[in-house]
Design an enzyme around this catalytic site. Structure first.
Site, PDB file in Angstrom:
ATOM      1  N   GLU A  37      39.576  41.520 -18.290  1.00 42.51           N
ATOM      2  CA  GLU A  37      40.916  42.047 -18.532  1.00 42.51           C
ATOM      3  C   GLU A  37      40.939  43.269 -19.429  1.00 42.51           C
ATOM      4  OE1 GLU A  37      44.194  38.995 -18.977  1.00 42.51           O
ATOM      5  OE2 GLU A  37      42.423  37.772 -19.389  1.00 42.51           O
ATOM      6  N   HIS A 459      45.770  44.795 -64.809  1.00 43.10           N
ATOM      7  CA  HIS A 459      47.202  44.574 -65.069  1.00 43.10           C
ATOM      8  C   HIS A 459      47.954  45.872 -64.826  1.00 43.10           C
ATOM      9  CE1 HIS A 459      50.860  43.073 -66.970  1.00 43.10           C
ATOM     10  NE2 HIS A 459      50.920  44.230 -67.612  1.00 43.10           N
TER      11      HIS A 459
END
Length: 480
Positions: A37, A459
Site C-alpha cells: 500500500e 527552572h
C-alpha cells in the site's frame, strides 16, 4: 516472472519494516522491501502521525478559544475541519516522501505488491488486492510488481488492523475505524466511541474540541486500562469536566443503522439499559495482527491468538524467517517495532544483539490531558513482591505549568523501598509525552531515587515536577 536474490527481504514497510531494511543496508546486506500500500505503514499514514496533526489543530483551537485568559483579544474562533484534515494528510505525505528518500539513499529495492511465502527463503509477490487508500509516490528503485524472490533471511513486518466486534462491523460511514475517523468532512453532532484505550481517548479528545457531544464506553472499570488507575482516574475526571460522557463497566448490547444514524442499546454499570442514538460510532476496541495470506502454514511458522511466535531476537520456528512489530503482539507500538527491527537485523548480521526489556518501553497517549508512563504501575510493583515507596507531585504546584495556563495533572513515581530502584513512572498533564523520556533513560540505567534526588533540574520547567515527585517519595518534597 522475475527471479531476484537478496541477502534480506522485508515484508511490510511500516516503522518496523523500513527501519529493518535501512539497518540491514547499513550493515552491507543487499536488501529489498515488499509493500502493498504505502511507505510508513499505518503509523505514518493512518495512525501516530496524522492523529497528532489533528490533535495539534484541536489544541490550538482550544488555546484560541481561551486567548482572552492570556490577555489576547480575538474574533470568533471556528474549526475548519476540511483544512485540519488536509494539513494532517500533508504531514503524512511529507514523511512518506522522506521514507522513500531514505530507502533510495540506502539502495533498497521496493517491490510493490503482496508477498507470500512459498518455501523457506522464497516468496512470490503478486499484484496487491488492496489498493492504497492514497497514492504512493515516488517509487524509488521499483522492481516488477510481481515475481519470485529469494533471500537467506526474510523479516515479516506486516503490522495489524482494527478489530471488529460482532454486530459492529465498520461500514466506513456510520460506524468508523480510525481510517475514516481521521478524515471527517464535518464534526458530527453526537459520537459514540467504543473502547477507551489510546486510540479511543485521542479521538474523544479531538472530536470534543470540535464541539461534538462525545460518549466513551468502556467494558472495564476504568478508562485507559493499561495505565496506573490513579492516572486514568485523573483523565476521566478531566474528560467529564470537558463535557465528555464516560461510561465504564458498560457495553453496547445492540446496534442498528437507522435513518442515517446509529441506534444503540447500552448496558450501564448498574445493570440498567439505555437506548441512545448517535450520528456516528467509532470502533476503537484494539487491533489484530496481519498474519493471513502470508503462507505461514506452508513453512511451519507457529502462531498464537496474539500473532507470530518469536524469540527475543525475532526468530520464528522457520529457519531464516523472522517477525517484528505488531504482527508479533503487544505492546503494539511503533517505537517497539523500530527497536525490534534493529535487534533482529543486528542478530542476523553480527550474531548478537542487545535485549529489549518490554517493561522499559514507554507508552504515550496524546489526548488532553496527555498521558505517559514507563515501567510497572504501583499495583503491579506490589504484585511482583516489591515493597514500594511512591512519590506524587501535582502540576498545580509547578511554576511553568501555571504560567502556561495548563496546571492540571500529576507526576507519580514508584520506587523499591529497599533498593531505591525506579520501578515505574506515570504522568498526566502538559507535555508529559515529551517528559517521559527522562524516566525512560533513568529506568534503563537502573537509576535509584538517590541518583535522581541529586540531579539539578532547570527552572522554570515542567521537568521540575519530575524531581519533586522523587523528593516526595522520600518525604522531602519542597513545593507541596
Amino acid at each position: 516472472m522475475v527471479n531476484t536474490t537478496y541477502d534480506l527481504i522485508v515484508i511490510g514497510a511500516g516503522p518496523g519494516g523500513y527501519v529493518a531494511a535501512i539497518r540491514a543496508a547499513q550493515l552491507g546486506l543487499k536488501t529489498a522491501i515488499v509493500e502493498r500500500e504505502h511507505l510508513g505503514g499505518i503509523c505514518l499514514n493512518w495512525g501516530c502521525i496524522p492523529t497528532k496533526a489533528l490533535l495539534r489543530s484541536a489544541e490550538l483551537l482550544g488555546h484560541m478559544e481561551h486567548a482572552a485568559d492570556f490577555g489576547i483579544d480575538t474574533g470568533a474562533v471556528k474549526a475548519n475541519v476540511p483544512a485540519m484534515v488536509a494539513r494532517s494528510r500533508a504531514v503524512s505525505a511529507q514523511l512518506n516522501n522522506g521514507i522513500a528518500h531514505l530507502l533510495k539513499k540506502n539502495k533498497i529495492d521496493i517491490i510493490w505488491g503482496e508477498a507470500k511465502l512459498t518455501s523457506p527463503g522464497n516468496i512470490s509477490v503478486s499484484k496487491s488486492s488492496k489498493a492504497a487508500i492514497e497514492p504512493v509516490h515516488p517509487k524509488p528503485r521499483q522492481t516488477k510488481d510481481h515475481g519470485a524472490y529469494s533471500a537467506k533471511h526474510i523479516i515479516i513486518a506486516t503490522g495489524a488492523r482494527p478489530r471488529a466486534l460482532p454486530g459492529m462491523k465498520p461500514d466506513g460511514d456510520l460506524i468508523m475505524t480510525y481510517f475514516e475517523a481521521m478524515k471527517p468532512t464535518k464534526a458530527p453532532k453526537s459520537l459514540l466511541i467504543v473502547g477507551s484505550g489510546a486510540v479511543g481517548m485521542e479521538f474523544a479528545s479531538f472530536y470534543a474540541a470540535l464541539g461534538t457531544k462525545v460518549t466513551v464506553i468502556e467494558l472495564l472499570a476504568e478508562v485507559l486500562p493499561q495505565e496506573d488507575p490513579e492516572i486514568a482516574k485523573i483523565v476521566r475526571v478531566a474528560f467529564v469536566k470537558r463535557g465528555i460522557e464516560v461510561l465504564t463497566t458498560a457495553k453496547v448490547t445492540d446496534l442498528k443503522r437507522q435513518n442515517g444514524a446509529v441506534e444503540t442499546k447500552l448496558m450501564l454499570n448498574d445493570g440498567s439499559t439505555s437506548n441512545r442514538t448517535f450520528d456516528k460510532v467509532i470502533s476503537a476496541i484494539g487491533v489484530i495482527p496481519n498474519t493471513e495470506n502470508l503462507g505461514l502454514e506452508a513453512v511451519g511458522v507457529q502462531t498464537s491468538s496474539t500473532g507470530i511466535v518469536t524469540n527475543e531476537a525475532g526468530a520464528t520456528t522457520c529457519k531464516g524467517l523472522y517477525a517484528i512489530g505488531d504482527v508479533t503482539g503487544a505492546p503494539m507500538l511503533a517505537h517497539k517495532a523500530e527497536h525490534e527491527a534493529v535487534i533482529c537485523v543486528e542478530k542476523i548480521v553480527k550474531g548478537n544483539a542487545h535485549k529489549l526489556k518490554k517493561s522499559h518501553i514507554p507508552g504515550c497517549t496524546y489526548c488532553q490531558p496527555q498521558v505517559a508512563s514507563v515501567g510497572l504501575t504501583e499495583a503491579a510493583s506490589r504484585a511482583a513482591g516489591h515493597t514500594v515507596k511512591v512519590g506524587r507531585f501535582p502540576f498545580a504546584a509547578n511554576g511553568k505549568a501555571i504560567a502556561m495556563g495548563d496546571a492540571s495533572g500529576l507526576v507519580k513515581t514508584v520506587f523499591d523501598a529497599l533498593t531505591g530502584e525506579l520501578l515505574g513512572a506515570h504522568m498526566v498533564g502538559p507535555e508529559v509525552t515529551e517528559l517521559i523520556q527522562g524516566f525512560v533513560t533513568a529506568i534503563g540505567h537502573e537509576t535509584t531515587d538517590d541518583h535522581l534526588l541529586k540531579l539539578v533540574y532547570p527552572h522554570p520547567t515542567l521537568s521540575e515536577a519530575m524531581h519533586e515527585s522523587v523528593l516526595d517519595a522520600n518525604g522531602v518534597a519542597i513545593h507541596i
